[in-house]
Design a protein around this motif. Structure first.
Motif, PDB file in Angstrom:
ATOM      1  N   LEU A 160       0.740  -1.203  -0.158  1.00 30.75           N
ATOM      2  CA  LEU A 160      -0.045   0.035  -0.002  1.00 30.75           C
ATOM      3  C   LEU A 160       0.752   1.173  -0.125  1.00 30.75           C
ATOM      4  CD1 LEU A 160      -2.701  -1.067   2.333  1.00 30.75           C
ATOM      5  CD2 LEU A 160      -2.965  -0.936   0.011  1.00 30.75           C
ATOM      6  N   LEU A 161       1.899   1.337   0.728  1.00 30.26           N
ATOM      7  CA  LEU A 161       2.723   2.274   0.757  1.00 30.26           C
ATOM      8  C   LEU A 161       3.558   2.527  -0.455  1.00 30.26           C
ATOM      9  CD1 LEU A 161       4.482   1.924   4.289  1.00 30.26           C
ATOM     10  CD2 LEU A 161       2.738   3.520   3.844  1.00 30.26           C
ATOM     11  N   LYS A 162       3.841   1.264  -1.306  1.00 26.02           N
ATOM     12  CA  LYS A 162       4.402   1.661  -2.497  1.00 26.02           C
ATOM     13  C   LYS A 162       3.394   1.928  -3.343  1.00 26.02           C
ATOM     14  CE  LYS A 162       7.495  -1.609  -3.900  1.00 26.02           C
ATOM     15  NZ  LYS A 162       7.997  -2.720  -4.289  1.00 26.02           N
ATOM     16  N   LEU A 163       2.230   1.762  -3.480  1.00 22.80           N
ATOM     17  CA  LEU A 163       1.083   2.219  -4.740  1.00 22.80           C
ATOM     18  C   LEU A 163       1.040   3.516  -4.198  1.00 22.80           C
ATOM     19  CD1 LEU A 163      -1.666  -0.666  -4.363  1.00 22.80           C
ATOM     20  CD2 LEU A 163      -0.072  -0.022  -6.290  1.00 22.80           C
ATOM     21  N   ASP A 164       0.866   3.876  -2.875  1.00 20.63           N
ATOM     22  CA  ASP A 164       0.923   5.401  -2.557  1.00 20.63           C
ATOM     23  C   ASP A 164       1.928   6.451  -3.091  1.00 20.63           C
ATOM     24  OD1 ASP A 164      -0.879   7.392  -1.416  1.00 20.63           O
ATOM     25  OD2 ASP A 164       0.938   7.751   0.038  1.00 20.63           O
ATOM     26  N   HIS A 165       3.145   5.650  -3.055  1.00 23.61           N
ATOM     27  CA  HIS A 165       4.269   6.336  -3.651  1.00 23.61           C
ATOM     28  C   HIS A 165       4.403   6.630  -5.154  1.00 23.61           C
ATOM     29  CE1 HIS A 165       8.587   7.819  -3.956  1.00 23.61           C
ATOM     30  NE2 HIS A 165       8.633   6.859  -4.871  1.00 23.61           N
ATOM     31  N   ILE A 166       3.988   5.591  -5.706  1.00 21.77           N
ATOM     32  CA  ILE A 166       3.690   5.421  -7.199  1.00 21.77           C
ATOM     33  C   ILE A 166       2.599   6.560  -7.570  1.00 21.77           C
ATOM     34  CG2 ILE A 166       2.996   4.262  -9.052  1.00 21.77           C
ATOM     35  CD1 ILE A 166       4.196   1.819  -7.954  1.00 21.77           C
ATOM     36  N   ARG A 167       1.459   6.598  -6.972  1.00 25.58           N
ATOM     37  CA  ARG A 167       0.572   7.673  -7.206  1.00 25.58           C
ATOM     38  C   ARG A 167       1.157   9.065  -6.949  1.00 25.58           C
ATOM     39  NH1 ARG A 167      -4.693   8.132  -7.675  1.00 25.58           N
ATOM     40  NH2 ARG A 167      -5.808  10.274  -7.027  1.00 25.58           N
ATOM     41  N   THR A 168       1.888   9.180  -5.893  1.00 30.66           N
ATOM     42  CA  THR A 168       2.439  10.713  -5.669  1.00 30.66           C
ATOM     43  C   THR A 168       3.138  10.951  -6.828  1.00 30.66           C
ATOM     44  OG1 THR A 168       2.310  10.059  -3.258  1.00 30.66           O
ATOM     45  CG2 THR A 168       3.988  12.020  -4.214  1.00 30.66           C
ATOM     46  N   LEU A 169       4.084  10.017  -7.259  1.00 29.67           N
ATOM     47  CA  LEU A 169       5.127  10.286  -8.403  1.00 29.67           C
ATOM     48  C   LEU A 169       4.130  10.518  -9.664  1.00 29.67           C
ATOM     49  CD1 LEU A 169       7.834   7.522  -8.097  1.00 29.67           C
ATOM     50  CD2 LEU A 169       7.961  10.110  -7.612  1.00 29.67           C
ATOM     51  N   ILE A 170       3.072   9.989 -10.113  1.00 27.10           N
ATOM     52  CA  ILE A 170       2.458  10.207 -11.083  1.00 27.10           C
ATOM     53  C   ILE A 170       1.576  11.599 -10.964  1.00 27.10           C
ATOM     54  CG2 ILE A 170       0.114   9.477 -12.286  1.00 27.10           C
ATOM     55  CD1 ILE A 170       0.966   6.632 -11.627  1.00 27.10           C
ATOM     56  N   LEU A 171       1.202  11.829  -9.707  1.00 28.60           N
ATOM     57  CA  LEU A 171       0.505  13.120  -9.794  1.00 28.60           C
ATOM     58  C   LEU A 171       1.598  14.115  -9.954  1.00 28.60           C
ATOM     59  CD1 LEU A 171      -1.936  12.408  -6.685  1.00 28.60           C
ATOM     60  CD2 LEU A 171      -2.483  12.582  -9.367  1.00 28.60           C
ATOM     61  N   SER A 172       3.021  14.127  -9.496  1.00 26.52           N
ATOM     62  CA  SER A 172       3.752  15.240  -9.617  1.00 26.52           C
ATOM     63  C   SER A 172       4.436  15.323 -10.851  1.00 26.52           C
ATOM     64  CB  SER A 172       4.836  15.040  -8.169  1.00 26.52           C
ATOM     65  OG  SER A 172       5.482  13.716  -8.482  1.00 26.52           O
ATOM     66  N   SER A 173       4.311  14.387 -11.681  1.00 29.11           N
ATOM     67  CA  SER A 173       5.198  14.239 -13.152  1.00 29.11           C
ATOM     68  C   SER A 173       4.506  15.219 -14.082  1.00 29.11           C
ATOM     69  CB  SER A 173       4.987  12.903 -13.619  1.00 29.11           C
ATOM     70  OG  SER A 173       5.685  12.785 -14.996  1.00 29.11           O
ATOM     71  N   ASP A 174       5.314  15.939 -14.869  1.00 25.41           N
ATOM     72  CA  ASP A 174       4.822  16.625 -15.877  1.00 25.41           C
ATOM     73  C   ASP A 174       4.434  16.147 -17.033  1.00 25.41           C
ATOM     74  OD1 ASP A 174       5.617  19.005 -14.526  1.00 25.41           O
ATOM     75  OD2 ASP A 174       7.472  19.277 -15.496  1.00 25.41           O
ATOM     76  N   ASN A 175       4.738  14.744 -17.230  1.00 25.99           N
ATOM     77  CA  ASN A 175       4.451  13.781 -18.409  1.00 25.99           C
ATOM     78  C   ASN A 175       2.818  13.557 -17.982  1.00 25.99           C
ATOM     79  OD1 ASN A 175       6.735  14.333 -19.319  1.00 25.99           O
ATOM     80  ND2 ASN A 175       7.098  11.934 -19.517  1.00 25.99           N
ATOM     81  N   LEU A 176       1.935  13.427 -19.051  1.00 31.23           N
ATOM     82  CA  LEU A 176       0.623  13.020 -18.674  1.00 31.23           C
ATOM     83  C   LEU A 176       0.821  11.220 -18.940  1.00 31.23           C
ATOM     84  CD1 LEU A 176      -2.382  12.811 -18.726  1.00 31.23           C
ATOM     85  CD2 LEU A 176      -2.380  13.207 -21.452  1.00 31.23           C
ATOM     86  N   ILE A 177       0.173  10.642 -17.681  1.00 28.62           N
ATOM     87  CA  ILE A 177       0.305   9.174 -17.540  1.00 28.62           C
ATOM     88  C   ILE A 177      -1.152   8.561 -17.572  1.00 28.62           C
ATOM     89  CG2 ILE A 177       0.855   7.245 -16.041  1.00 28.62           C
ATOM     90  CD1 ILE A 177       3.194   9.039 -16.944  1.00 28.62           C
ATOM     91  N   CYS A 178      -1.448   7.732 -18.336  1.00 28.59           N
ATOM     92  CA  CYS A 178      -2.792   7.393 -18.709  1.00 28.59           C
ATOM     93  C   CYS A 178      -2.769   6.117 -19.098  1.00 28.59           C
ATOM     94  CB  CYS A 178      -3.452   8.372 -19.970  1.00 28.59           C
ATOM     95  SG  CYS A 178      -2.535   8.060 -21.443  1.00 28.59           S
ATOM     96  N   GLU A 179      -4.120   5.113 -18.741  1.00 28.60           N
ATOM     97  CA  GLU A 179      -4.209   3.992 -18.819  1.00 28.60           C
ATOM     98  C   GLU A 179      -5.391   3.896 -20.061  1.00 28.60           C
ATOM     99  OE1 GLU A 179      -4.575  -0.170 -16.483  1.00 28.60           O
ATOM    100  OE2 GLU A 179      -5.485   1.493 -15.423  1.00 28.60           O
ATOM    101  N   LEU A 180      -5.052   3.087 -20.785  1.00 27.83           N
ATOM    102  CA  LEU A 180      -6.338   2.892 -21.898  1.00 27.83           C
ATOM    103  C   LEU A 180      -6.532   1.382 -21.901  1.00 27.83           C
ATOM    104  CD1 LEU A 180      -3.740   4.802 -23.101  1.00 27.83           C
ATOM    105  CD2 LEU A 180      -5.336   5.362 -24.944  1.00 27.83           C
ATOM    106  N   THR A 181      -7.932   1.160 -22.333  1.00 31.31           N
ATOM    107  CA  THR A 181      -8.390   0.079 -22.520  1.00 31.31           C
ATOM    108  C   THR A 181      -7.799  -0.562 -24.076  1.00 31.31           C
ATOM    109  OG1 THR A 181     -10.318   0.701 -23.844  1.00 31.31           O
ATOM    110  CG2 THR A 181     -10.478   0.434 -21.328  1.00 31.31           C
ATOM    111  N   ALA A 182      -8.075  -2.042 -24.076  1.00 34.38           N
ATOM    112  CA  ALA A 182      -7.645  -2.561 -25.351  1.00 34.38           C
ATOM    113  C   ALA A 182      -8.089  -1.820 -26.858  1.00 34.38           C
ATOM    114  CB  ALA A 182      -7.975  -4.224 -25.511  1.00 34.38           C
ATOM    115  N   ASP A 183      -9.219  -1.241 -26.567  1.00 33.87           N
ATOM    116  CA  ASP A 183      -9.847  -0.438 -27.781  1.00 33.87           C
ATOM    117  C   ASP A 183      -9.329   1.041 -27.710  1.00 33.87           C
ATOM    118  OD1 ASP A 183     -11.337   0.326 -25.669  1.00 33.87           O
ATOM    119  OD2 ASP A 183     -13.184  -0.113 -26.700  1.00 33.87           O
ATOM    120  N   GLY A 184      -8.623   1.398 -27.041  1.00 31.62           N
ATOM    121  CA  GLY A 184      -7.944   2.772 -26.879  1.00 31.62           C
ATOM    122  C   GLY A 184      -8.854   3.958 -26.044  1.00 31.62           C
ATOM    123  N   ALA A 185      -9.600   3.235 -25.325  1.00 33.69           N
ATOM    124  CA  ALA A 185     -10.342   4.368 -24.463  1.00 33.69           C
ATOM    125  C   ALA A 185      -9.646   4.700 -23.237  1.00 33.69           C
ATOM    126  CB  ALA A 185     -11.763   3.734 -24.075  1.00 33.69           C
TER     127      ALA A 185
END
Length: 736
Positions: free
Chosen positions: A107-132
Motif C-alpha cells: 500500500l505504501l508503494k502504491l501511494d508512492h507511485i501515485r504521488t510520482l504520477i501526480l507530480s510528473s509533468d508527463n501525462l500518465i494514462c491507462e487505456l483499454t484494449a480498444d484505446g479508451a
C-alpha cells in the motif's frame, strides 16, 4: 478489491473488480466516490464500526450484472501512529473467493507511485484494449487543458489531428501484430483551446494470453520543439528563396566548426556549381587563398560581431558579410554568410584607377597650372605645373592648406575672393593675376575659374592658370609702339597745314601697308582687290604666312576715311604683324581691340576679320564685318558664316569667339568689306548679299582671278556712272 479513504473517495480499484462486476475501472475513477458501490448510510455504518476499533466488518451485498451475492469484507488500515487512514474493501462470491489482500508495504508503494504520477509533468494514462482512456493523470490539464474526467471513456483518436490519424493507427496495428511491448509515436492532439499541440507518446502494451488487455502511455509535450523545427524549416526555405533571388551572390550557413551546412544562390547556378560540393566542408577547404583574413574575420563573427570583408577566390572577387545568429541562450549558434560577387566592380575600379592615372599624366603634361580647391581653401588636386611653381611635390600639396604659406595675406585674400566670385556667379570667370614663383621671379597668369557641383551637394573650384608673362611683355612692347604712333599722329595732325600733301602722304602710307604680292602656298590660290572711295580709304587687308600650308588673312574696315583711317590701318598692321604668329586668333583680336581702345581716337572704330587656314582647317574670328561666303564644291551650295558683334574699340569688355570649319578641295571663300554689297544703282537699289551669291554661283567653277574680274564687272554695271560712296575690298580663295 478497492482502496477507499475515510471521506468516501476511491483511491485504487484493481482489474479483478472490473472483470468480476463488468464495470469499467474508468467509471469508478471518473466518479471517484463509494456511492457507485453502496449507499451512503451503509458506508457511514462501516466507518463508525471500524473507528470504534473493529479490525474488519463483513456484510452481504448484491453486485454486478446480473446481480450476484457477495460477501464484502471491510478492513481497517492504520497509520504507524495507530490512526485509521484507509479502508480495504474485498468482494467474495460464494462459489469463488477473489480476495486480494495488500500488505502495508504494498500500500505504501502504491501511494508512492501515485504521488510520482501526480507530480510528473508527463501525462500518465491507462487505456483499454480498444484505446479508451480508463485513467488520466492530473497533468492533462497542463498539457491539453482538459480535466481528467473529460477524457475518461474517450479514445485518443477522438482528439488526434486528422492528418496524423492513419499514420498512428498503422503504427499501433503493426505493434499489436508483432506483439511488441512498447512503441513510440509523435502526433498532434486537440487542445481544449481549439488548437492542436504536438506530443510524444511512449505506449506499453499489456498482453494476456496473446491478447492486449490494456495500455499505459506516458505523454510529453514536444510542441515547442516542433514549432522550432518548423521555424528552422521556414528559415531554411526563406534563406533558400532569398538566396536563389540574390543576384551575383550566395547565402550560406557556417557552423562553429567552420562547416558549411547550407548554401544556395544565383552565383552557384550561374557558375554551374553544385551544393554538395560545398556542404559539410569547412570554409578553409573551399577557399585556397586568404586563410589568415578568413580566420580573423570568423573569430570576430563567432565572438558576436557582424563583419564585412573582401576575399579573392581564383580570378573572382567577393564581398562577405558575416552575421552571427544567436540561440535562446544568447550564444552564437551559427553564422549567416551573405557573399556578393564584386568581380565586375573590382574591374571597373581598376579601370577607373587606370583612367585616373592616365588623366593624371595628361594634366601633369599640361604646362599651365591646373588645380581644384575646396570652399575652405584645401588644395584637392594639383598638377605638376603647380608643384613646380611652388617648389614642392604634389603629395605635399594635395589635401593641405599650407600652400597658402607661399603667399602674403593680401594675395590670399584676393585668391579666396576670386573663388567666391566663381561660386556666386555660377559661370566661368577669369582675371589676370601676378605671383612670385619659387625662384623669386614675377609671373603673370590669366586664371580661369569654374564652380564644380558634386552629386553630394559639395562645391569645389576648378582653376586653370595660363602663363601670360611673355604676352604681357609683348603688350608692353606694343604699348611703347602705340605711344610712338600716338606721338606721330599728334605731330601729323598738328602739322596738317596742307591737306593735299597730307592726303598724298597718307595714300602712300596706305599703299605701303597693302601687300605687294599674294602669298604662295601649296594648298590654295588667292587674289584680292582694293579700291578706295577717296584718295585714302578706310579698308585694310594683310596676311601673315607661317608655312607653305599655314597662313593668316586679315580684312578690316575703319569707320570713316582719310588720314586718320589710314593711320589706324598702319597701327593695326603693326599689331597684326607682331601677333600673327600666335595660334589663338581670339587673343590676337583682343590685343588689337585693346590697342584701338587705348588710342581714344574719338569715334573711330574698326571692323576686323581674321582667317587662319591651316591645311584644310579654317579658324575664323570676326568683329562687325560682313558675312564670309563659303562655296561648297561638292554640293554647289553657299554657306554664310556670320557672327554679330561690336566694332573694335567700342567698349572695354568685349569677347571674341573662334569658329573652326573643315574645307574641301575646290571650295571657295569670298571675304569682303561692305562697299561691294552696299553699292546703289540708278534706281536707288542696293546690290545686296543675295545678288552677290547668285553671281558667285554662275562663275564658281572658274579661277579666283576670273571670279574677281566678273565680280568687278557685274558691280560696275550695277552702279553705272555713279561714283562708289565706300571703299571696295574683297579677296577670293580657292582650295586646291
Amino acid at each position: 478489491m478497492a482502496l477507499v479513504s475515510l471521506d468516501g473517495q476511491i483511491q485504487f480499484v484493481n482489474h479483478a473488480f472490473g472483470e468480476a462486476f463488468a464495470m469499467q475501472v474508468a467509471t469508478l475513477n471518473a466518479q471517484g466516490g463509494m456511492e457507485v458501490l453502496c449507499d451512503a448510510a451503509l458506508f457511514d455504518r462501516v466507518c463508525t464500526e471500524l473507528q470504534r476499533g473493529a479490525p474488519s466488518l463483513t456484510l452481504p451485498m448484491w453486485q454486478g450484472t446480473p446481480p450476484q451475492e457477495y460477501q464484502v469484507e471491510w478492513s481497517a488500515l492504520y497509520t504507524p501512529t495507530g490512526q485509521l487512514q484507509h479502508i480495504q474493501v474485498t468482494w467474495k462470491r460464494q462459489e469463488q473467493a477473489t480476495t486480494i489482500t495488500l500488505s502495508r508495504e504494498h500500500l505504501l508503494k502504491l501511494d508512492h507511485i501515485r504521488t510520482l504520477i501526480l507530480s510528473s509533468d508527463n501525462l500518465i494514462c491507462e487505456l483499454t484494449a480498444d484505446g479508451a482512456y480508463s485513467y488520466v493523470s492530473d497533468s492533462v490539464t497542463t498539457l491539453l487543458g482538459y480535466q481528467p474526467k473529460e477524457l475518461l471513456g474517450k479514445t485518443v483518436y477522438d482528439f488526434m489531428h486528422p492528418e496524423d490519424l492513419i499514420r498512428v493507427q498503422e503504427t499501433a496495428a503493426k505493434s499489436l501484430a508483432a506483439q511488441e511491448p512498447m512503441y513510440r509515436e509523435v502526433y498532434r492532439l486537440l487542445h481544449q483551446s481549439g488548437e492542436y499541440v504536438w506530443v510524444e507518446t511512449s505506449t506499453r502494451l499489456r498482453f494476456y494470453k496473446g491478447t492486449v488487455t490494456s495500455m499505459v502511455s506516458s505523454m510529453r509535450s514536444v510542441d515547442q520543439q516542433k514549432k522550432l523545427e518548423r521555424r528552422l524549416r521556414e528559415s531554411e526555405q526563406l534563406y533558400r528563396t532569398v538566396a536563389r533571388h540574390y543576384p551575383n551572390g550566395s547565402i550560406s550557413l557556417i557552423e562553429p566548426d567552420y562547416r558549411v551546412t547550407f548554401i544556395d544562390g544565383q552565383e552557384l547556378s550561374q557558375g554551374g556549381l553544385k551544393q554538395h560540393a560545398f556542404l559539410n566542408h569547412t570554409v578553409f577547404d573551399l577557399f585556397n587563398e586568404g586563410h589568415d583574413t578568413l580566420r580573423e574575420q570568423l573569430a570576430r563573427a563567432f565572438a558576436g560581431e557582424a563583419v564585412s570583408f573582401d576575399l579573392k577566390q581564383q580570378d573572382q572577387h567577393f564581398t562577405h558579410h558575416l552575421v552571427p545568429v544567436f540561440d535562446e541562450h544568447e550564444e552564437v549558434a551559427y553564422l549567416l554568410d551573405v557573399a556578393h560577387n564584386i568581380t565586375d566592380r573590382v574591374k571597373v575600379s581598376e579601370a577607373v584607377e587606370t583612367q585616373r592615372q592616365y588623366l593624371r599624366q595628361i594634366i601633369d603634361a599640361v604646362p599651365s597650372p591646373i588645380f581644384v580647391r575646396s570652399t575652405e581653401g584645401v588644395l584637392l588636386l594639383a598638377n605638376q605645373a603647380v608643384a613646380d611653381r611652388l617648389g614642392r611635390s604634389i603629395h605635399e600639396l594635395e589635401n593641405n592648406t599650407d600652400w597658402l604659406a607661399e603667399y602674403d595675406p593680401n594675395q590670399i585674400t584676393l585668391y579666396l575672393e576670386f573663388d567666391q566670385q566663381a561660386l556666386q556667379q555660377q559661370r566661368t570667370v577669369s582675371r589676370e593675376e601676378t605671383v612670385t614663383d619659387a625662384h623669386g621671379e614675377i609671373r603673370h597668369y590669366l586664371t580661369i575659374k569654374k564652380a564644380l557641383h558634386l552629386p553630394s551637394g559639395e562645391q569645389q573650384i576648378l582653376s586653370v592658370a595660363t602663363d601670360i608673362t611673355a604676352l604681357k611683355q609683348s603688350e608692353n612692347e606694343l604699348r611703347d609702339k602705340n605711344e610712338v604712333l600716338n606721338i606721330a599722329l599728334a605731330h601729323i595732325e598738328k602739322e596738317d597745314l596742307r591737306k593735299t600733301q597730307q592726303l598724298e602722304e597718307a595714300r602712300q602710307l596706305q599703299r605701303a601697308i597693302i601687300p605687294r604680292r599674294v602669298p604662295q602656298t601649296t594648298h590654295l590660290d588667292l587674289v584680292f582687290y582694293q579700291q578706295p572711295a577717296l584718295e585714302v580709304g578706310g579698308d585694310y587687308f594683310d596676311y601673315a604666312q607661317h608655312t607653305d600650308r599655314d597662313l593668316t588673312l586679315v580684312l578690316g574696315d575703319v569707320t570713316g576715311h582719310g588720314m586718320r583711317s589710314s593711320l589706324l590701318g598702319v597701327m593695326v598692321k603693326s599689331y597684326f604683324q607682331t601677333l600673327a604668329s600666335q595660334h589663338d586668333t581670339p587673343q590676337v583680336m583682343q590685343q588689337i581691340h585693346r590697342a584701338i581702345r587705348n588710342l581714344n581716337l574719338r569715334g573711330m572704330y574698326m571692323g576686323l576679320q581674321l582667317l587662319r587656314i591651316t591645311d584644310y582647317t579654317l579658324s575664323l574670328t570676326t568683329a562687325a564685318m560682313p558675312p564670309l561666303l563659303w562655296y561648297h564644291a561638292r554640293t554647289q551650295e553657299i554657306s554664310t558664316l556670320i557672327r554679330p558683334g561690336l566694332f573694335l574699340g567700342v567698349q572695354d569688355d568685349q569677347n571674341f569667339i573662334e569658329e573652326q570649319h573643315t574645307l574641301e578641295s575646290g571650295d571657295l571663300l569670298i571675304a569682303l568689306t561692305d562697299g561691294l554689297l552696299e553699292r546703289f544703282n540708278a534706281d536707288g537699289q542696293i546690290f545686296g548679299l543675295a545678288r552677290l551669291k547668285q553671281v558667285i554661283l554662275t562663275v564658281a567653277d572658274q579661277t579666283p582671278e576670273a571670279i574677281k574680274e566678273h565680280l568687278l564687272a557685274t558691280n560696275e554695271s550695277w552702279g553705272g556712272n555713279a561714283t562708289p560712296h565706300d571703299d571696295i575690298t574683297f579677296l577670293v580663295v580657292r582650295m586646291r
